[in-house]
Scaffold this active site. Structure first.
Site, PDB file in Angstrom:
ATOM      1  N   ASP A 191      39.015  31.831  36.546  1.00 25.64           N
ATOM      2  CA  ASP A 191      39.502  31.553  35.199  1.00 25.64           C
ATOM      3  C   ASP A 191      38.615  32.219  34.139  1.00 25.64           C
ATOM      4  OD1 ASP A 191      41.193  30.469  33.373  1.00 25.64           O
ATOM      5  OD2 ASP A 191      40.524  28.399  33.629  1.00 25.64           O
ATOM      6  N   HIS A 204      41.883  40.861  32.499  1.00 25.35           N
ATOM      7  CA  HIS A 204      42.379  40.819  33.887  1.00 25.35           C
ATOM      8  C   HIS A 204      41.830  42.001  34.683  1.00 25.35           C
ATOM      9  CE1 HIS A 204      44.812  37.540  32.786  1.00 25.35           C
ATOM     10  NE2 HIS A 204      45.733  38.218  32.126  1.00 25.35           N
ATOM     11  N   LEU A 224      35.264  39.059  57.485  1.00 25.81           N
ATOM     12  CA  LEU A 224      35.686  38.162  56.400  1.00 25.81           C
ATOM     13  C   LEU A 224      37.205  38.144  56.236  1.00 25.81           C
ATOM     14  CD1 LEU A 224      34.866  36.542  53.661  1.00 25.81           C
ATOM     15  CD2 LEU A 224      35.264  38.746  52.554  1.00 25.81           C
TER      16      LEU A 224
HETATM   17  C1  V07 Z   1      44.387  39.762  39.726  1.00 28.34           C
HETATM   18  C2  V07 Z   1      42.093  39.878  38.711  1.00 28.34           C
HETATM   19  C3  V07 Z   1      41.207  38.719  39.086  1.00 28.34           C
HETATM   20  C4  V07 Z   1      41.215  37.623  38.058  1.00 28.34           C
HETATM   21  C5  V07 Z   1      42.466  36.796  38.047  1.00 28.34           C
HETATM   22  C6  V07 Z   1      43.729  37.366  37.450  1.00 28.34           C
HETATM   23  C7  V07 Z   1      43.887  38.855  37.448  1.00 28.34           C
HETATM   24  C8  V07 Z   1      42.959  41.171  42.622  1.00 28.34           C
HETATM   25  C9  V07 Z   1      44.264  41.020  43.034  1.00 28.34           C
HETATM   26  C10 V07 Z   1      44.818  41.327  44.340  1.00 28.34           C
HETATM   27  C11 V07 Z   1      45.873  40.580  44.864  1.00 28.34           C
HETATM   28  C12 V07 Z   1      46.382  40.856  46.117  1.00 28.34           C
HETATM   29  C13 V07 Z   1      45.832  41.855  46.859  1.00 28.34           C
HETATM   30  C14 V07 Z   1      44.801  42.613  46.381  1.00 28.34           C
HETATM   31  C15 V07 Z   1      44.295  42.341  45.121  1.00 28.34           C
HETATM   32  C16 V07 Z   1      44.936  40.479  41.935  1.00 28.34           C
HETATM   33  C17 V07 Z   1      46.607  39.604  40.637  1.00 28.34           C
HETATM   34  C18 V07 Z   1      45.723  39.409  39.594  1.00 28.34           C
HETATM   35  C19 V07 Z   1      48.049  39.233  40.486  1.00 28.34           C
HETATM   36  F1  V07 Z   1      46.312  42.125  48.097  1.00 28.34           F
HETATM   37  N1  V07 Z   1      42.825  40.750  41.375  1.00 28.34           N
HETATM   38  N2  V07 Z   1      44.019  40.318  40.931  1.00 28.34           N
HETATM   39  N3  V07 Z   1      46.227  40.127  41.799  1.00 28.34           N
HETATM   40  N4  V07 Z   1      43.490  39.544  38.677  1.00 28.34           N
END
Ligand code: V07
Length: 264
Positions: A38, A55, A149
């Site tokens: 968050d 983000h 992991l």
């Molecule tokens: C997202 C970055 C981290 C903070 C929270 C919101 C924004 C990595 C992924 C991701 C998801 C699946 C995957 C590989 C990477 C991600 C979303 C948002 C929707 F296989 N960060 N991140 N996906 N944020």
């Protein structure tokens, strides 16, 4: 004088990260860490940047923390990337978020493969945009044989919905005569959740000062230790994760002592 006292009590400030990591590895580590990431929007607001910049910065933190958790020897890292509630955000923000898995994996998948990380997903993956699905499926496929992991992303995930789906499936099994009422147990329900192949989290971290669960892993967190920090997710680093792990180990030591005493 006061400053001196504070510094004296906060021993961690002077111990280098590498040493803290080695010390932690001598004790019981939390096998499964779950994180509610968050504070990305707030991080951007503070800098007069658009929320999406937060983000994007948060995504960089995901890479950093995944690398470090793997080095420390954590077995499972579950990250709350997108909740079923997040669809209510502005369309443009949702579209940006849905591009992040591709961007993340585009640059980082080779390293994940190399580091023996296995990528998993929990959540309603089917209703994600086609381009997002393609990227996450590729990552899961290409890391399926890895046994290091487990990097488990909660993507389009909601815990109440997860429990409703599990109950619904069990009801159907009962109706069809495949399961009897006597067979309904905690274990049976656990085995119908999206985490059926994972242990429950040992440690839950939520950043950015909010102190609630926001529909995250309600069933699985029944016995989990919680760690809340005011640090915003884009500012969260290896030192912050070590703080959480060390605090967990302190609590665990106390609990261990109590358990031994119970035998008397
Ligand atoms: C997202 C970055 C981290 C903070 C929270 C919101 C924004 C990595 C992924 C991701 C998801 C699946 C995957 C590989 C990477 C991600 C979303 C948002 C929707 F296989 N960060 N991140 N996906 N944020």
């Amino acid at each position: 004088m006061l400053n001196k006292l504070i510094r004296k009590n906060e021993k961690s400030i002077s111990i280098p990260l590498k040493k803290r990591k080695e010390n932690a590895q001598q004790e019981q580590l939390p096998g499964h860490i779950a994180i509610i990431m968050d504070g990305n929007g707030r991080w951007a607001n503070k800098r007069a940047l658009p929320r999406i910049a937060g983000h994007h910065e948060g995504m960089k933190t995901v890479k950093k923390i995944t690398r470090f958790a793997n080095e420390v020897g954590i077995k499972v890292l579950t990250l709350y990337a997108f909740s079923t509630e997040n669809w209510k955000r502005p369309k443009m923000e949702v579209e940006f978020l849905m591009r992040l898995p591709e961007e993340f994996l585009g640059t980082y998948l080779p390293e994940l493969i190399e580091q023996n990380v296995q990528v998993q997903m929990m959540g309603n993956i089917e209703s994600l945009p086609e381009h997002t699905k393609r990227a996450v499926r590729k990552a899961m496929d290409q890391t399926a044989a890895n046994d290091g992991l487990i990097l488990n992303f909660a993507l389009n995930y909601g815990s109440r919905d997860e429990i409703v789906q599990a109950v619904s499936k069990i009801a159907l099994d009962v109706q069809e005569g495949n399961v009897t009422l006597e067979e309904i147990s905690e274990e049976l329900l656990s085995n119908h959740l999206m985490t059926k192949n994972l242990s429950d989290p040992d440690l839950l971290i939520r950043t950015s000062g909010e102190v609630r669960l926001s529909n995250f892993m309600l069933w699985q967190l029944a016995y989990t230790e919680f760690w809340f920090t005011d640090t915003l997710w884009p500012d969260f680093d290896e030192t912050c994760l070590m703080d959480a792990i060390e605090n967990y180990q302190k609590r665990n030591r106390r609990y261990g002592g109590l358990k031994e005493g119970e035998g008397n």
